[in-house]
Design a protein around this motif. Structure first.
Motif, PDB file in Angstrom:
ATOM      1  N   ASP A 176     -21.193   0.665 -31.480  1.00 13.67           N
ATOM      2  CA  ASP A 176     -20.281   1.183 -32.519  1.00 13.67           C
ATOM      3  C   ASP A 176     -18.897   1.465 -31.924  1.00 13.67           C
ATOM      4  O   ASP A 176     -17.870   1.189 -32.543  1.00 13.67           O
ATOM      5  N   GLU A 177     -18.901   2.025 -30.709  1.00 11.39           N
ATOM      6  CA  GLU A 177     -17.615   2.338 -30.063  1.00 11.39           C
ATOM      7  C   GLU A 177     -16.828   1.051 -29.795  1.00 11.39           C
ATOM      8  O   GLU A 177     -15.615   0.992 -29.984  1.00 11.39           O
ATOM      9  N   MET A 178     -17.547   0.017 -29.370  1.00  7.85           N
ATOM     10  CA  MET A 178     -16.883  -1.262 -29.106  1.00  7.85           C
ATOM     11  C   MET A 178     -16.230  -1.802 -30.386  1.00  7.85           C
ATOM     12  O   MET A 178     -15.112  -2.319 -30.362  1.00  7.85           O
ATOM     13  N   VAL A 179     -16.955  -1.682 -31.500  1.00  8.62           N
ATOM     14  CA  VAL A 179     -16.409  -2.186 -32.766  1.00  8.62           C
ATOM     15  C   VAL A 179     -15.090  -1.478 -33.076  1.00  8.62           C
ATOM     16  O   VAL A 179     -14.113  -2.108 -33.498  1.00  8.62           O
ATOM     17  N   LYS A 180     -15.044  -0.175 -32.799  1.00  7.99           N
ATOM     18  CA  LYS A 180     -13.801   0.578 -33.048  1.00  7.99           C
ATOM     19  C   LYS A 180     -12.671   0.073 -32.155  1.00  7.99           C
ATOM     20  O   LYS A 180     -11.500   0.184 -32.497  1.00  7.99           O
ATOM     21  N   GLU A 181     -13.041  -0.463 -30.983  1.00  9.27           N
ATOM     22  CA  GLU A 181     -12.026  -0.989 -30.049  1.00  9.27           C
ATOM     23  C   GLU A 181     -11.651  -2.436 -30.357  1.00  9.27           C
ATOM     24  O   GLU A 181     -10.928  -3.076 -29.599  1.00  9.27           O
ATOM     25  N   GLY A 182     -12.207  -2.972 -31.436  1.00 11.75           N
ATOM     26  CA  GLY A 182     -11.851  -4.345 -31.802  1.00 11.75           C
ATOM     27  C   GLY A 182     -12.763  -5.395 -31.197  1.00 11.75           C
ATOM     28  O   GLY A 182     -12.492  -6.597 -31.287  1.00 11.75           O
ATOM     29  N   VAL A 183     -13.851  -4.950 -30.569  1.00 15.58           N
ATOM     30  CA  VAL A 183     -14.853  -5.902 -30.052  1.00 15.58           C
ATOM     31  C   VAL A 183     -15.882  -6.079 -31.177  1.00 15.58           C
ATOM     32  O   VAL A 183     -16.870  -5.371 -31.257  1.00 15.58           O
ATOM     33  N   ALA A 184     -15.603  -7.015 -32.048  1.00 13.70           N
ATOM     34  CA  ALA A 184     -16.375  -7.132 -33.287  1.00 13.70           C
ATOM     35  C   ALA A 184     -17.535  -8.106 -33.156  1.00 13.70           C
ATOM     36  O   ALA A 184     -18.090  -8.558 -34.160  1.00 13.70           O
ATOM     37  N   SER A 185     -17.920  -8.444 -31.924  1.00 14.43           N
ATOM     38  CA  SER A 185     -19.026  -9.395 -31.731  1.00 14.43           C
ATOM     39  C   SER A 185     -19.663  -9.148 -30.367  1.00 14.43           C
ATOM     40  O   SER A 185     -18.993  -8.733 -29.418  1.00 14.43           O
ATOM     41  N   PHE A 186     -20.951  -9.438 -30.298  1.00 15.32           N
ATOM     42  CA  PHE A 186     -21.740  -9.193 -29.097  1.00 15.32           C
ATOM     43  C   PHE A 186     -22.561 -10.434 -28.800  1.00 15.32           C
ATOM     44  O   PHE A 186     -23.101 -11.052 -29.719  1.00 15.32           O
ATOM     45  N   LYS A 187     -22.641 -10.788 -27.512  1.00 14.84           N
ATOM     46  CA  LYS A 187     -23.502 -11.927 -27.171  1.00 14.84           C
ATOM     47  C   LYS A 187     -24.797 -11.416 -26.547  1.00 14.84           C
ATOM     48  O   LYS A 187     -24.767 -10.516 -25.692  1.00 14.84           O
ATOM     49  N   LEU A 188     -25.895 -11.990 -26.987  1.00  9.95           N
ATOM     50  CA  LEU A 188     -27.200 -11.683 -26.415  1.00  9.95           C
ATOM     51  C   LEU A 188     -27.805 -12.976 -25.879  1.00  9.95           C
ATOM     52  O   LEU A 188     -27.643 -14.041 -26.481  1.00  9.95           O
ATOM     53  N   PHE A 189     -28.505 -12.865 -24.762  1.00 12.32           N
ATOM     54  CA  PHE A 189     -29.116 -14.037 -24.136  1.00 12.32           C
ATOM     55  C   PHE A 189     -30.625 -14.035 -24.352  1.00 12.32           C
ATOM     56  O   PHE A 189     -31.303 -13.058 -24.022  1.00 12.32           O
ATOM     57  N   MET A 190     -31.153 -15.149 -24.854  1.00 14.79           N
ATOM     58  CA  MET A 190     -32.599 -15.351 -24.925  1.00 14.79           C
ATOM     59  C   MET A 190     -33.043 -16.186 -23.720  1.00 14.79           C
ATOM     60  O   MET A 190     -34.206 -16.571 -23.628  1.00 14.79           O
ATOM     61  N   ALA A 191     -32.125 -16.490 -22.830  1.00 11.59           N
ATOM     62  CA  ALA A 191     -32.408 -17.265 -21.614  1.00 11.59           C
ATOM     63  C   ALA A 191     -31.970 -16.458 -20.394  1.00 11.59           C
ATOM     64  O   ALA A 191     -31.401 -15.385 -20.532  1.00 11.59           O
ATOM     65  N   TYR A 192     -32.203 -17.005 -19.198  1.00 10.52           N
ATOM     66  CA  TYR A 192     -31.894 -16.364 -17.922  1.00 10.52           C
ATOM     67  C   TYR A 192     -32.683 -15.068 -17.719  1.00 10.52           C
ATOM     68  O   TYR A 192     -32.090 -13.984 -17.588  1.00 10.52           O
ATOM     69  N   PRO A 193     -34.044 -15.153 -17.678  1.00  8.97           N
ATOM     70  CA  PRO A 193     -34.846 -13.953 -17.420  1.00  8.97           C
ATOM     71  C   PRO A 193     -34.411 -13.276 -16.115  1.00  8.97           C
ATOM     72  O   PRO A 193     -34.021 -13.959 -15.169  1.00  8.97           O
ATOM     73  N   ASN A 194     -34.469 -11.985 -16.087  1.00  7.39           N
ATOM     74  CA  ASN A 194     -34.105 -11.138 -14.928  1.00  7.39           C
ATOM     75  C   ASN A 194     -32.624 -11.161 -14.602  1.00  7.39           C
ATOM     76  O   ASN A 194     -32.199 -10.549 -13.617  1.00  7.39           O
TER      77      ASN A 194
END
Ligand code: URP
Ligand code: ZN
Ligand code: ZN
Length: 463
Positions: free
Chosen positions: A139-157
């Protein structure tokens, strides 16, 4: 200071028409067929040229630690190269190292960028750990204008997060309006296949591609979409590479699910054979998802044409062949994953899309500028030629011939994935917030002039 771009063919995602564009300071003031020369301090003649919104590349990795090294372009060299190719805004990825707060990662990336960026930039946040405060951090990031997040389903560990984390993050964005960008490959399955290959002594670059089947991508795309549907959130699939994965996106979109996806020039123009180049040169094409068999390429072009894919980005993540890719000489899993492309996106998509009759001019602008601006909360400040939008403009010469080569490109990397590709059409003049930063192959901008773009959550594209 008023600048007039005279007599060009103005191309937007909506239409194409001959018009003059009057710029006051950093903003577009008027777009009109009327003579406005008496109101201009400076006139740029654009007769015979296309006048388009500057390119927006929403997938770049500048100065990023990855695979035991750091991507070769920093914010200065990378954004300068982008400007040469007609790109005026990027959205780069900050990484939250595990066990740390997202705020620290954001500060780190601002420091990397602020004295170096030559063009405007936004930031996504790569989430590796929701920990105790992760959801509040989002939520804090969104307030700073970071309106998107990347998540990885690859690269375990390394970067991969589990389904519970993905679902929690998606559920949070259903509330705070941000967009989850998903690296969709089944990392657990891939790791088993990779271990088998290594045990059999298969260490050459080609095994990078052979151990990452398209079904590992499509399964993850399917799962990501299902989780997004349950959470009631939109989802954006990054660097989609295969027909299998595209089918999942198309099926969901046909059901009205707010799923969006990008592909990149390498998946549209190159295929798996590149990884078999002799003398370890296949390593130049090692990135994830990998290059696919040739049959996939026309399917991706159709996807762009038919709006099953909405964006073309680059996934620019350059590593030099001589001293970085070489880290994986005896083991393909140690080859730093990534390739260069920030400079060539518009040239390649224009030539192979518009010149080849695959894409209309307006669709080209939509895919490379307007749709990314909308999806990532920058529209209509960016991605548009309209009064009060930023005067980020590329004046495009549709006739000029250009040969792509590492010998002449501006990216700080010792090879080109598109070496020898001949294109027709290139950026002649590039303006960023009203300032000419590139003209006829000469860079006129300066490091540090690029500004952070505070992006809005929910660009509204899925409403
Ligand atoms: O191989 C790639 N694509 N490197 C960059 C990181 C990512 O997954 O986007
Ligand atoms: Zn990725
Ligand atoms: Zn990437």
């Amino acid at each position: 200071m008023n600048t007039l771009i005279r007599n060009g063919i103005v191309v937007t995602a909506r239409n194409t028409c001959v018009a003059n564009v009057l710029i006051e300071g950093e903003l577009i003031m008027e777009v009109s067929p009327r003579n406005m020369e008496h109101r201009a301090d400076k006139i740029i003649d654009a007769t015979g040229m296309y006048v388009m919104p500057g390119g927006i590349d929403v997938h770049t990795h500048l100065d990023m630690p990855f695979g035991g090294t750091t991507s070769a372009d920093d914010f200065e060299t990378g954004t300068r190269a982008a400007a040469f190719g007609g790109t005026t805004t990027i959205v780069d990825f900050a990484i939250q190292p595990r066990g740390t707060r997202m705020r620290d990662a954001l500060d780190t990336w601002w420091k990397k960028a602020e004295e170096k960026a030559c063009i405007d930039y936004g930031l996504h946040m790569i989430v590796t750990d929701l920990g105790a405060c992760g959801l509040e951090d989002m939520d804090e990031m969104v307030k700073e204008g970071v309106a998107s997040f990347k998540l990885f389903m690859a690269y375990p560990n390394v970067l991969m997060v589990d389904d519970a984390t993905i679902f929690k993050a998606l559920s949070r964005t259903a509330k705070n309006g941000a967009l989850i960008c998903m690296h969709a490959e089944n990392g657990s399955v891939i790791d088993v296949i990779v271990a088998r290959a290594l045990a059999e002594g298969k260490t050459a670059p080609i095994y990078h591609a052979l151990t990452r089947p398209t079904r590992a991508e499509s399964e993850a795309v399917h799962r990501a979409i299902a989780m997004a549907e349950i959470a009631g959130a939109p989802v954006y699939i990054v660097h989609l590479s295969s027909e299998d994965a595209l089918n999942e996106v198309r099926e969901a979109r046909d059901r009205g699910v707010p799923v969006f996806a990008e592909t990149c020039p390498q998946y549209l123009l190159l295929s798996i054979e590149e990884l078999e180049r002799p003398n370890f040169e296949g390593a130049k094409y090692v990135f994830t998802p990998p290059l696919r068999t040739k049959e996939n390429l026309p399917k991706l072009w159709d996807g762009l044409k038919d709006d099953h894919l909405q964006v073309v980005s680059t996934d620019h993540c350059p590593f030099c062949f001589e001293d970085q890719k070489i880290l994986g000489k005896d083991d393909f899993t140690k080859i730093p994953n990534g390739g260069p492309g920030i400079e060539n996106r518009l040239q390649l998509i224009y030539h192979h899309g518009v010149n080849a009759g695959m894409l209309s001019l307006s669709r080209f602008v939509e895919l490379t500028s307007t749709a990314p601006a909308r999806l990532f909360g920058m529209y209509p400040k960016k991605g548009e030629i309209f009064p009060s939008s930023d005067a980020d403009i590329v004046i495009w010469d549709p006739k000029v011939a250009y040969t792509i080569s590492a010998a002449t490109h501006h990216m700080r990397v010792d090879y080109s994935m598109f070496e020898g590709f001949q294109v027709r059409g290139n950026a002649r003049t590039v303006l960023s917030r009203g300032e000419v930063i590139m003209d006829r192959g000469v860079f006129l901008g300066a490091p540090g002039r690029g500004q952070y773009v505070k992006r809005k959550a929910h660009g509204g594209a899925w409403k």
